[in-house]
Design a protein around this motif. Structure first.
Motif, PDB file in Angstrom:
ATOM      1  N   VAL A   1      32.917 -61.987   0.912  1.00 55.45           N
ATOM      2  CA  VAL A   1      32.839 -61.754   2.353  1.00 55.45           C
ATOM      3  C   VAL A   1      34.208 -61.367   2.902  1.00 55.45           C
ATOM      4  O   VAL A   1      34.330 -60.436   3.713  1.00 55.45           O
ATOM      5  CB  VAL A   1      32.291 -63.010   3.073  1.00 55.45           C
ATOM      6  CG1 VAL A   1      32.424 -62.878   4.586  1.00 55.45           C
ATOM      7  CG2 VAL A   1      30.838 -63.241   2.699  1.00 55.45           C
ATOM      8  N   SER A   2      35.261 -62.049   2.470  1.00 48.88           N
ATOM      9  CA  SER A   2      36.610 -61.736   2.948  1.00 48.88           C
ATOM     10  C   SER A   2      37.020 -60.326   2.548  1.00 48.88           C
ATOM     11  O   SER A   2      37.628 -59.597   3.344  1.00 48.88           O
ATOM     12  CB  SER A   2      37.608 -62.751   2.389  1.00 48.88           C
ATOM     13  OG  SER A   2      37.270 -64.069   2.778  1.00 48.88           O
ATOM     14  N   ALA A   3      36.669 -59.912   1.328  1.00 49.76           N
ATOM     15  CA  ALA A   3      37.025 -58.560   0.873  1.00 49.76           C
ATOM     16  C   ALA A   3      36.263 -57.499   1.659  1.00 49.76           C
ATOM     17  O   ALA A   3      36.839 -56.475   2.060  1.00 49.76           O
ATOM     18  CB  ALA A   3      36.740 -58.423  -0.617  1.00 49.76           C
ATOM     19  N   VAL A   4      34.966 -57.720   1.908  1.00 51.49           N
ATOM     20  CA  VAL A   4      34.179 -56.740   2.662  1.00 51.49           C
ATOM     21  C   VAL A   4      34.679 -56.648   4.097  1.00 51.49           C
ATOM     22  O   VAL A   4      34.797 -55.553   4.661  1.00 51.49           O
ATOM     23  CB  VAL A   4      32.686 -57.115   2.610  1.00 51.49           C
ATOM     24  CG1 VAL A   4      31.878 -56.199   3.528  1.00 51.49           C
ATOM     25  CG2 VAL A   4      32.164 -57.015   1.187  1.00 51.49           C
ATOM     26  N   VAL A   5      34.973 -57.795   4.720  1.00 49.82           N
ATOM     27  CA  VAL A   5      35.494 -57.787   6.084  1.00 49.82           C
ATOM     28  C   VAL A   5      36.836 -57.052   6.140  1.00 49.82           C
ATOM     29  O   VAL A   5      37.106 -56.276   7.065  1.00 49.82           O
ATOM     30  CB  VAL A   5      35.624 -59.223   6.611  1.00 49.82           C
ATOM     31  CG1 VAL A   5      36.412 -59.268   7.919  1.00 49.82           C
ATOM     32  CG2 VAL A   5      34.246 -59.836   6.824  1.00 49.82           C
ATOM     33  N   THR A   6      37.685 -57.275   5.156  1.00 46.27           N
ATOM     34  CA  THR A   6      38.976 -56.579   5.106  1.00 46.27           C
ATOM     35  C   THR A   6      38.781 -55.076   4.990  1.00 46.27           C
ATOM     36  O   THR A   6      39.461 -54.292   5.669  1.00 46.27           O
ATOM     37  CB  THR A   6      39.804 -57.097   3.930  1.00 46.27           C
ATOM     38  OG1 THR A   6      39.988 -58.516   4.058  1.00 46.27           O
ATOM     39  CG2 THR A   6      41.166 -56.428   3.879  1.00 46.27           C
TER      40      THR A   6
ATOM     41  N   ALA B   1      40.257 -64.508   6.863  1.00 48.65           N
ATOM     42  CA  ALA B   1      38.832 -64.554   6.551  1.00 48.65           C
ATOM     43  C   ALA B   1      38.507 -65.634   5.525  1.00 48.65           C
ATOM     44  O   ALA B   1      37.414 -66.216   5.558  1.00 48.65           O
ATOM     45  CB  ALA B   1      38.360 -63.190   6.049  1.00 48.65           C
ATOM     46  N   LEU B   2      39.427 -65.911   4.613  1.00 44.04           N
ATOM     47  CA  LEU B   2      39.181 -66.946   3.612  1.00 44.04           C
ATOM     48  C   LEU B   2      38.900 -68.300   4.247  1.00 44.04           C
ATOM     49  O   LEU B   2      38.076 -69.066   3.747  1.00 44.04           O
ATOM     50  CB  LEU B   2      40.386 -67.056   2.667  1.00 44.04           C
ATOM     51  CG  LEU B   2      40.530 -66.025   1.561  1.00 44.04           C
ATOM     52  CD1 LEU B   2      41.799 -66.272   0.774  1.00 44.04           C
ATOM     53  CD2 LEU B   2      39.318 -66.026   0.636  1.00 44.04           C
ATOM     54  N   GLY B   3      39.592 -68.603   5.337  1.00 48.16           N
ATOM     55  CA  GLY B   3      39.448 -69.917   5.951  1.00 48.16           C
ATOM     56  C   GLY B   3      38.580 -69.936   7.183  1.00 48.16           C
ATOM     57  O   GLY B   3      38.627 -70.910   7.940  1.00 48.16           O
ATOM     58  N   TYR B   4      37.764 -68.898   7.403  1.00 47.08           N
ATOM     59  CA  TYR B   4      36.952 -68.854   8.613  1.00 47.08           C
ATOM     60  C   TYR B   4      35.837 -69.892   8.562  1.00 47.08           C
ATOM     61  O   TYR B   4      35.218 -70.104   7.521  1.00 47.08           O
ATOM     62  CB  TYR B   4      36.379 -67.451   8.815  1.00 47.08           C
ATOM     63  CG  TYR B   4      36.947 -66.794  10.043  1.00 47.08           C
ATOM     64  CD1 TYR B   4      38.319 -66.641  10.177  1.00 47.08           C
ATOM     65  CD2 TYR B   4      36.140 -66.356  11.077  1.00 47.08           C
ATOM     66  CE1 TYR B   4      38.857 -66.051  11.296  1.00 47.08           C
ATOM     67  CE2 TYR B   4      36.664 -65.762  12.199  1.00 47.08           C
ATOM     68  CZ  TYR B   4      38.022 -65.614  12.304  1.00 47.08           C
ATOM     69  OH  TYR B   4      38.565 -65.055  13.417  1.00 47.08           O
ATOM     70  N   TYR B   5      35.557 -70.494   9.725  1.00 37.97           N
ATOM     71  CA  TYR B   5      34.558 -71.558   9.786  1.00 37.97           C
ATOM     72  C   TYR B   5      33.527 -71.330  10.886  1.00 37.97           C
ATOM     73  O   TYR B   5      32.318 -71.356  10.637  1.00 37.97           O
ATOM     74  CB  TYR B   5      35.248 -72.918   9.995  1.00 37.97           C
ATOM     75  CG  TYR B   5      34.285 -74.036  10.314  1.00 37.97           C
ATOM     76  CD1 TYR B   5      33.458 -74.554   9.318  1.00 37.97           C
ATOM     77  CD2 TYR B   5      34.193 -74.568  11.592  1.00 37.97           C
ATOM     78  CE1 TYR B   5      32.561 -75.571   9.599  1.00 37.97           C
ATOM     79  CE2 TYR B   5      33.298 -75.583  11.879  1.00 37.97           C
ATOM     80  CZ  TYR B   5      32.485 -76.081  10.879  1.00 37.97           C
ATOM     81  OH  TYR B   5      31.596 -77.084  11.169  1.00 37.97           O
ATOM     82  N   ILE B   6      33.966 -71.088  12.125  1.00 32.31           N
ATOM     83  CA  ILE B   6      33.053 -71.045  13.271  1.00 32.31           C
ATOM     84  C   ILE B   6      32.069 -69.881  13.146  1.00 32.31           C
ATOM     85  O   ILE B   6      30.854 -70.055  13.302  1.00 32.31           O
ATOM     86  CB  ILE B   6      33.849 -70.950  14.587  1.00 32.31           C
ATOM     87  CG1 ILE B   6      34.655 -72.220  14.797  1.00 32.31           C
ATOM     88  CG2 ILE B   6      32.918 -70.713  15.770  1.00 32.31           C
ATOM     89  CD1 ILE B   6      35.504 -72.201  16.053  1.00 32.31           C
ATOM     90  N   THR B   7      32.573 -68.685  12.865  1.00 31.21           N
ATOM     91  CA  THR B   7      31.707 -67.511  12.830  1.00 31.21           C
ATOM     92  C   THR B   7      30.649 -67.603  11.736  1.00 31.21           C
ATOM     93  O   THR B   7      29.462 -67.375  12.013  1.00 31.21           O
ATOM     94  CB  THR B   7      32.557 -66.239  12.665  1.00 31.21           C
ATOM     95  OG1 THR B   7      33.529 -66.189  13.709  1.00 31.21           O
ATOM     96  CG2 THR B   7      31.687 -65.004  12.731  1.00 31.21           C
ATOM     97  N   PRO B   8      30.964 -67.924  10.477  1.00 32.68           N
ATOM     98  CA  PRO B   8      29.900 -68.071   9.470  1.00 32.68           C
ATOM     99  C   PRO B   8      28.931 -69.199   9.801  1.00 32.68           C
ATOM    100  O   PRO B   8      27.738 -69.111   9.491  1.00 32.68           O
ATOM    101  CB  PRO B   8      30.671 -68.354   8.181  1.00 32.68           C
ATOM    102  CG  PRO B   8      32.040 -67.829   8.420  1.00 32.68           C
ATOM    103  CD  PRO B   8      32.304 -68.048   9.871  1.00 32.68           C
TER     104      PRO B   8
END
Length: 425
Positions: A213-218, A360-367
């Motif tokens: 997910v982090s790679a695609v978002v990047t 993105a690696l540490g995202y919490y609220i949005t997912p």
């Protein structure tokens, strides 16, 4: 030219002049002044350093240290810990270990630590908490001469090797158990490291999902942000400043508010699906929320400004003279852009990709709000272990691996997009 015919290095002339001027006795005073200035600068920065250590470095170090700490059984039942250390691990331990267990259960129950011990053992085996609580109640009023048959009579599981093996592992600190559990591994009865059953393995898939997910978002932020940054960098200053407001305004809005806005927009009866149905583009609501699509849309929208600003800061310093020179020498505009302009913007691209990927690696609220059951990222599992399971050791182990992944990506970033390795053409 010097008398020997050699050319003096211009970069050494100021230093040589200063040294020659200070040899008359002022050199030591100049060095003392330099040291005094350095100490003053350090004292000025000391409050900030202390603040960072107390509020940032120390909490992170404490959490990471919990990934190998195992204090519950060792601190609450020292006699049992000593008896298990002397046990060779075969069969069932002798009477000394059973007596130490009974004494430890009484002492921990009186001190209020039995709940912590039971919760820790429950991480190894789900029914261990009930076993300890039941045994503690039954032995509270008993004082037999021999504890081994008494405890086995209370519950036959005390006569099983696996029960005592798990107790022995829980009494060892530091322990690799949390770090193994964080990658869906465990220590088998024969001492080898094996994978947990497939129906219990969740963490490795979560790490892979988080990186994906982090790679695609990047990548999405790069594809959307590069043209916007180029437009802002090439427009006249007045127009560029006006458009820059649209990039900066999202920073003034709460992350939770922005995510909730996407929650309203993407739901089946939301604005987007209503518009698609009204214009006849689709005949049924498109599933845009509680799945991977919603997570990618929300995270891309929130992290896109970071990519734009990182690339824009480098593009603004790139002179258009190089591209015009390449075109004047016969290069096609597309070729000049790709081979001359883009290489000069790679430092901004690398910085933006690194910043977006790490965030993105540490995202919490949005997912958590926009994702579904199969879209849990590693930050959500860390929050669950700390808030619901109270398993700080496993949370620390997951955080430790997350820090390692971040460090690996930073190393790769420096190797692939380092400024010292950039070349034109």
């Amino acid at each position: 030219m010097t008398r020997s015919g050699a050319t003096m290095n211009p970069s050494l002339q100021p230093t040589a002049t200063i040294d020659a001027g200070l040899r008359g006795g002022n050199l030591h005073a100049w060095r003392r002044a330099r040291r005094k200035a350095a100490v003053q600068a350090l004292l000025l920065a000391l409050p900030l350093l202390v603040f960072l250590l107390a509020t940032f470095v120390a909490p992170i170090a404490s959490l990471l240290a919990r990934s190998v700490q195992n204090p519950e059984v060792r601190g609450s039942m020292p006699q049992l810990t000593a008896a298990l250390r002397a046990w060779d691990g075969s069969g069932v331990p002798g009477e000394a270990a059973f007596a130490a267990l009974a004494q430890g259960l009484r002492q921990s129950a009186e001190s209020g630590d039995l709940g912590n011990v039971a919760r820790r053992m429950n991480f190894y085996q789900p029914e261990f908490r009930s076993l300890l609580m039941k045994t503690a109640r039954e032995t509270r009023s008993q004082t037999p001469d021999v504890w081994k048959p008494t405890l086995i009579g209370i519950d036959p599981r005390w006569g099983e090797h696996e029960t005592w093996r798990l107790l022995q592992r829980a009494a060892v600190s530091p322990t690799p158990d949390y770090l193994l559990n964080a990658v869906d591994a465990q220590v088998s009865p024969d001492g080898s490291v094996t994978s947990v059953p497939a129906d219990s393995a969740i963490y490795r898939a979560a790490f892979v999902r988080t990186i994906q997910v982090s790679a695609v978002v990047t990548l999405l932020c790069l594809l959307l942000g590069y043209p916007v940054a180029y437009l802002l960098a090439t427009l006249p200053a007045k127009q560029s400043n006006r458009l820059m407001l649209f990039v900066i305004v999202p920073f003034w809005t709460s992350l939770l508010v922005r995510t909730t806005a996407w929650y309203v927009l993407l739901q089946p009866g939301g604005v987007i699906n209503t518009a698609l149905l009204r214009f006849g583009i689709v005949h049924h609501p498109v599933p845009l929320i509680f799945n991977r699509t919603g997570v990618l849309i929300g995270m891309t929208h929130i992290l896109l400004p970071y990519m734009i600003l990182a690339i824009y800061s480098v593009m603004k310093s790139v002179s258009p003279v190089y591209v015009r020179a390449a075109q004047s020498l016969g290069a096609h505009p597309v070729t000049a852009f790709v081979r001359v302009y883009i290489p000069q913007t790679l430092p901004g691209v690398g910085a933006g990709c690194f910043l977006v990927f790490v965030l993105a690696l540490g995202y919490y609220i949005t997912p958590a709000l926009l994702g579904g059951a199969g879209d849990e990222m590693i930050s959500q599992l860390i929050a669950m272990q700390t808030n619901e399971q109270l398993n700080w050791g496993l949370a620390g182990a997951l955080s430790c691996y997350l820090v390692i992944f971040t460090a690996i990506f930073y190393f790769v970033f420096n190797r692939l997009v380092g400024i010292d390795r950039l070349r034109f053409g």
